[in-house]
Scaffold this active site. Structure first.
Site, PDB file in Angstrom:
ATOM      1  N   GLU A 123       0.837  -1.218   0.000  1.00  0.00           N
ATOM      2  CA  GLU A 123       0.000   0.000   0.000  1.00  0.00           C
ATOM      3  C   GLU A 123       0.865   1.259   0.000  1.00  0.00           C
ATOM      4  O   GLU A 123       0.515   2.253  -0.637  1.00  0.00           O
ATOM      5  CB  GLU A 123      -0.953   0.004   1.200  1.00  0.00           C
ATOM      6  CG  GLU A 123      -1.985  -1.126   1.193  1.00  0.00           C
ATOM      7  CD  GLU A 123      -2.777  -1.238  -0.097  1.00  0.00           C
ATOM      8  OE1 GLU A 123      -2.974  -0.215  -0.787  1.00  0.00           O
ATOM      9  OE2 GLU A 123      -3.182  -2.360  -0.440  1.00  0.00           O
ATOM     10  N   HIS A 256     -12.525  -8.417  -5.167  1.00  0.00           N
ATOM     11  CA  HIS A 256     -12.463  -7.640  -6.413  1.00  0.00           C
ATOM     12  C   HIS A 256     -13.623  -7.959  -7.342  1.00  0.00           C
ATOM     13  O   HIS A 256     -14.000  -7.149  -8.177  1.00  0.00           O
ATOM     14  CB  HIS A 256     -11.138  -7.877  -7.123  1.00  0.00           C
ATOM     15  CG  HIS A 256      -9.950  -7.481  -6.288  1.00  0.00           C
ATOM     16  ND1 HIS A 256      -9.557  -8.200  -5.178  1.00  0.00           N
ATOM     17  CD2 HIS A 256      -9.105  -6.436  -6.370  1.00  0.00           C
ATOM     18  CE1 HIS A 256      -8.500  -7.625  -4.629  1.00  0.00           C
ATOM     19  NE2 HIS A 256      -8.205  -6.544  -5.327  1.00  0.00           N
TER      20      HIS A 256
HETATM   21  O1  X8Z Z   1      -6.007  -6.312  -3.474  1.00  0.00           O
HETATM   22  C1  X8Z Z   1      -4.793  -6.317  -3.337  1.00  0.00           C
HETATM   23  C2  X8Z Z   1      -4.120  -5.187  -2.565  1.00  0.00           C
HETATM   24  C3  X8Z Z   1      -4.838  -3.894  -2.702  1.00  0.00           C
HETATM   25  S1  X8Z Z   1      -4.522  -3.093  -4.201  1.00  0.00           S
HETATM   26  C4  X8Z Z   1      -4.096  -5.546  -1.090  1.00  0.00           C
HETATM   27  N1  X8Z Z   1      -4.049  -7.364  -3.807  1.00  0.00           N
HETATM   28  C5  X8Z Z   1      -4.631  -8.482  -4.527  1.00  0.00           C
HETATM   29  C6  X8Z Z   1      -5.474  -9.359  -3.616  1.00  0.00           C
HETATM   30  O2  X8Z Z   1      -5.399  -9.200  -2.398  1.00  0.00           O
HETATM   31  O3  X8Z Z   1      -6.182 -10.224  -4.137  1.00  0.00           O
HETATM   32  C7  X8Z Z   1      -2.590  -7.456  -3.750  1.00  0.00           C
HETATM   33  C8  X8Z Z   1      -2.256  -8.778  -4.390  1.00  0.00           C
HETATM   34  C9  X8Z Z   1      -3.468  -9.252  -5.097  1.00  0.00           C
HETATM   35 ZN    ZN Z   2      -2.549  -2.507  -4.677  1.00  0.00          ZN
END
Ligand code: X8Z
Ligand code: ZN
Length: 377
Positions: A123, A256
């Site tokens: 972050e 996501h």
């Molecule tokens: O969502 C994230 C970050 C925030 S941009 C913590 N990541 C992905 C996840 O957690 O699925 C980082 C790696 C992949």
């Molecule tokens: Zn990130």
């Protein structure tokens, strides 16, 4: 070593999405080469040393400062959320925010463990990038592409986890590490990073491939869950821990997907970060590809102002030029290239090939079963 002819049970990877396999490090390391050694344990060290989230944040900031980055503005410390606020129903997925005019913030609900140690660096990479391109016209105040944005903090994360850096910051002090040969420790470290980064690649690829196939109509509304598990089978060799049906919609268990947030950027980042890391290591004189002695995975650029200048130069492009230009500034290459990733893991790859041969392990898994939603166990 674990036989990969098995199709893994998703719970067996110690992560609900199987996007990181770092939690089964101790099982994977059950090989005479490691002689019972399970690798260094950052979580245990953090607890032994009474770390709190501010100490982790300060370490991360200090890394950037050692490379010539300015200190973070006081508003970052005042306005960010680092810990879960009691009594508030908050979306705690870690994130970084650019409110512009040097008002940059982080939002996470950190706990004191290795995962969060690395996430803080991730972050902070976003935050440092925001600050580096703030001077540009508003329209260019973006990453060269979103993969770059995801890669910055991970480059630093790769660095801080090296043996030499962990020693420098006093996070490698355990008695159990002291008698283990350096090469074995380095291999353990490399295996750990592979369980994080290599295991991530098929996952990082399939999340958006799935969504694109849904939008193209290739995946029909009546097969949404079956198609998800077929992909998890095909790319990750994963099977569900219990039987699933179309009444379930497992993709939505990923933040996501529910939040409609892009995912392929992390796949790009997982290739790009090794290119950037290698470029910075060479700039700092900490890695020489023609020498077999120092592994790329052990390079530490802490305090190397020349490398820091390149890093800042790359970030200061923002989106003012095509992404090929900032990439060129730091790597000398204008294309996304997986060779630095392969170079990083080369000693592990060699060791795995020898060890698998010794143990008659067949690598890979079979075709997608006719019902990918059926739990195999
Ligand atoms: O969502 C994230 C970050 C925030 S941009 C913590 N990541 C992905 C996840 O957690 O699925 C980082 C790696 C992949
Ligand atoms: Zn990130």
């Amino acid at each position: 070593m674990v036989s990969t002819s098995l199709r893994f049970h998703i719970l067996f990877t110690g992560n609900p999405w199987a996007q990181s396999w770092a939690n089964i490090k101790d099982i994977v390391m059950d090989d005479p080469y490691f002689n019972g050694y399970k690798g260094s344990d950052i979580t245990e060290e953090l607890h032994n040393q009474n770390y709190n989230v501010f100490k982790i944040l300060t370490e991360a900031e200090n890394f950037f400062v050692s490379l010539g980055f300015p200190k973070l503005p006081s508003s970052f410390w005042e306005k960010s959320i680092f810990l879960r606020p009691p009594g508030v129903d908050l979306n705690c997925h870690p994130s970084a925010w650019n409110l512009h005019n040097y008002d940059v913030r982080m939002k996470m609900c950190a706990t004191i463990d290795e995962k969060n140690f690395i996430t803080v660096h991730h972050e902070m990479g976003h935050v440092e990038y925001y600050l580096m391109y703030e001077y540009l016209p508003y329209i260019f105040q973006k990453g060269a592409n979103q993969g770059f944005h995801e890669a910055i903090g991970d480059v630093v994360g790769l660095n801080v986890q090296t043996h030499s850096h962990m020693k420098k910051i006093g996070l490698l002090t355990m008695e159990k590490d002291k008698n283990v040969p350096r090469k074995v420790q380095n291999m353990a470290h490399l295996l750990h990073i592979a369980l994080e980064k290599i295991a991530f690649l098929p996952y990082g690829y399939l999340v958006d491939k799935y969504r694109w196939d849904v939008l193209k109509g290739k995946i029909r509304p009546e097969n949404l869950n079956e198609a998800w598990w077929a992909m998890k089978n095909q790319y990750q060799g994963m099977a569900p821990p219990v039987d699933r049906t179309e009444k379930d919609f497992d993709p939505a268990a990923k933040y996501h997907i529910s939040a409609d947030s892009k995912y392929i950027v992390y796949f790009v980042s997982h290739v790009l970060q090794f290119q950037i890391y290698k470029g910075l290591c060479m700039e700092a004189g900490q890695y020489n590809p023609s020498s077999q002695h120092v592994w790329l995975s052990e390079c530490d650029i802490y305090g190397h102002s020349g490398a820091g200048q390149k890093f800042r130069e790359m970030m200061a492009y923002g989106a003012s030029q095509p992404w090929t230009e900032p990439l060129h500034a730091v790597t000398g290459s204008r294309s996304l290239d997986a060779r630095p990733l392969l170079e990083y893991f080369k000693p592990l790859y060699k060791w795995l090939k020898e060890t698998n041969k010794k143990n008659n392990v067949t690598v890979g898994w079979g075709p997608v079963p006719s019902n990918p939603m059926k739990a195999p166990l």
